[in-house]
Write a protein that holds these residues in place. Sequence first.
Motif, PDB file in Angstrom:
ATOM      1  N   GLN A  55      33.897  15.798  -8.654  1.00  0.00           N
ATOM      2  CA  GLN A  55      33.153  14.601  -9.063  1.00  0.00           C
ATOM      3  C   GLN A  55      31.662  14.884  -8.964  1.00  0.00           C
ATOM      4  OE1 GLN A  55      34.714  11.468  -6.575  1.00  0.00           O
ATOM      5  NE2 GLN A  55      34.048  12.414  -4.686  1.00  0.00           N
ATOM      6  N   GLU A  56      30.872  14.126  -9.718  1.00  0.00           N
ATOM      7  CA  GLU A  56      29.439  14.397  -9.824  1.00  0.00           C
ATOM      8  C   GLU A  56      28.712  14.236  -8.490  1.00  0.00           C
ATOM      9  OE1 GLU A  56      27.833  12.159 -13.158  1.00  0.00           O
ATOM     10  OE2 GLU A  56      29.569  12.784 -14.346  1.00  0.00           O
ATOM     11  N   ASN A  57      29.098  13.239  -7.702  1.00  0.00           N
ATOM     12  CA  ASN A  57      28.402  12.979  -6.442  1.00  0.00           C
ATOM     13  C   ASN A  57      29.396  12.821  -5.307  1.00  0.00           C
ATOM     14  OD1 ASN A  57      26.024  12.606  -8.037  1.00  0.00           O
ATOM     15  ND2 ASN A  57      26.721  10.540  -8.458  1.00  0.00           N
ATOM     16  N   LYS A  58      28.898  13.042  -4.103  1.00  0.00           N
ATOM     17  CA  LYS A  58      29.667  12.713  -2.909  1.00  0.00           C
ATOM     18  C   LYS A  58      29.859  11.194  -2.895  1.00  0.00           C
ATOM     19  CE  LYS A  58      29.336  14.222   1.802  1.00  0.00           C
ATOM     20  NZ  LYS A  58      28.598  14.897   2.837  1.00  0.00           N
ATOM     21  N   VAL A  59      31.021  10.729  -2.472  1.00  0.00           N
ATOM     22  CA  VAL A  59      31.289   9.289  -2.485  1.00  0.00           C
ATOM     23  C   VAL A  59      31.702   8.845  -1.085  1.00  0.00           C
ATOM     24  CG1 VAL A  59      32.818   7.494  -3.393  1.00  0.00           C
ATOM     25  CG2 VAL A  59      32.070   9.335  -4.881  1.00  0.00           C
ATOM     26  N   GLU A  60      31.139   7.727  -0.631  1.00  0.00           N
ATOM     27  CA  GLU A  60      31.619   7.106   0.603  1.00  0.00           C
ATOM     28  C   GLU A  60      32.313   5.821   0.206  1.00  0.00           C
ATOM     29  OE1 GLU A  60      28.731   6.602   3.703  1.00  0.00           O
ATOM     30  OE2 GLU A  60      28.598   8.747   4.060  1.00  0.00           O
ATOM     31  N   HIS A  61      33.515   5.627   0.736  1.00  0.00           N
ATOM     32  CA  HIS A  61      34.279   4.426   0.395  1.00  0.00           C
ATOM     33  C   HIS A  61      34.733   3.741   1.681  1.00  0.00           C
ATOM     34  CE1 HIS A  61      36.799   1.847  -2.089  1.00  0.00           C
ATOM     35  NE2 HIS A  61      37.715   1.956  -1.149  1.00  0.00           N
ATOM     36  N   ASN A  62      34.536   2.426   1.730  1.00  0.00           N
ATOM     37  CA  ASN A  62      34.971   1.667   2.899  1.00  0.00           C
ATOM     38  C   ASN A  62      36.288   0.978   2.571  1.00  0.00           C
ATOM     39  OD1 ASN A  62      35.002   0.445   5.405  1.00  0.00           O
ATOM     40  ND2 ASN A  62      33.708  -1.247   4.758  1.00  0.00           N
ATOM     41  N   PHE A  63      37.352   1.362   3.297  1.00  0.00           N
ATOM     42  CA  PHE A  63      38.639   0.688   3.125  1.00  0.00           C
ATOM     43  C   PHE A  63      38.595  -0.569   3.995  1.00  0.00           C
ATOM     44  CE2 PHE A  63      39.513   5.016   1.832  1.00  0.00           C
ATOM     45  CZ  PHE A  63      40.255   4.820   0.675  1.00  0.00           C
ATOM     46  N   LYS A  64      38.342  -1.705   3.356  1.00  0.00           N
ATOM     47  CA  LYS A  64      38.065  -2.947   4.074  1.00  0.00           C
ATOM     48  C   LYS A  64      39.207  -3.403   4.976  1.00  0.00           C
ATOM     49  CE  LYS A  64      34.902  -4.602   0.513  1.00  0.00           C
ATOM     50  NZ  LYS A  64      35.138  -3.461  -0.398  1.00  0.00           N
ATOM     51  N   MET A  65      40.446  -3.277   4.491  1.00  0.00           N
ATOM     52  CA  MET A  65      41.590  -3.778   5.249  1.00  0.00           C
ATOM     53  C   MET A  65      41.695  -3.138   6.636  1.00  0.00           C
ATOM     54  SD  MET A  65      45.618  -3.777   4.162  1.00  0.00           S
ATOM     55  CE  MET A  65      45.481  -4.767   2.688  1.00  0.00           C
ATOM     56  N   ILE A  66      41.257  -1.878   6.740  1.00  0.00           N
ATOM     57  CA  ILE A  66      41.360  -1.164   8.031  1.00  0.00           C
ATOM     58  C   ILE A  66      39.984  -0.808   8.588  1.00  0.00           C
ATOM     59  CG2 ILE A  66      43.681  -0.253   7.643  1.00  0.00           C
ATOM     60  CD1 ILE A  66      42.276   2.382   6.722  1.00  0.00           C
TER      61      ILE A  66
END
Length: 136
Positions: A55-66
């Motif tokens: 992917q073009e950029n590093k991605v940070e994702h917040n899994f809200k449920m946990i």
Amino acid sequence: MAEKDGGIVKKGHEEGTKMAVALLEEFGLPLGILPLVNISEVGFVKATGYMWIVQENKVEHNFKMISKLVSYDTEIHGYVEKYKIKKLKGVKAKELMLWPPVNEIIVDDPSTGKIHFKSLAGVTKTFPVEAFAAGQ
């Protein structure tokens, strides 16, 4: 790279996302487990199960449920098999102040509704599978 020999490769975000989602479905993994943002390439070697996503950029994702923040590198790769990703590279989950790499992901079979994330340090975290459904 020899690991990619004989691989099916899809270029571009739309084709890459389709292929990644199809692979996750085929192997019984939750569709939201990889954020799939600005994909440039997805590849899969059927003979070995080796899969990669660029992917073009590093991605940070917040899994809200946990309440879990996960970091995805520009290149993610590992070996996919039924309900499992092994030798995973490029994914880290925030634990307090540390970002230990996630090395293996396993979905219970038969299903208990649980998914397990193992790090190289031997730490295993278990969460409900639905926390990683598409759109989480």
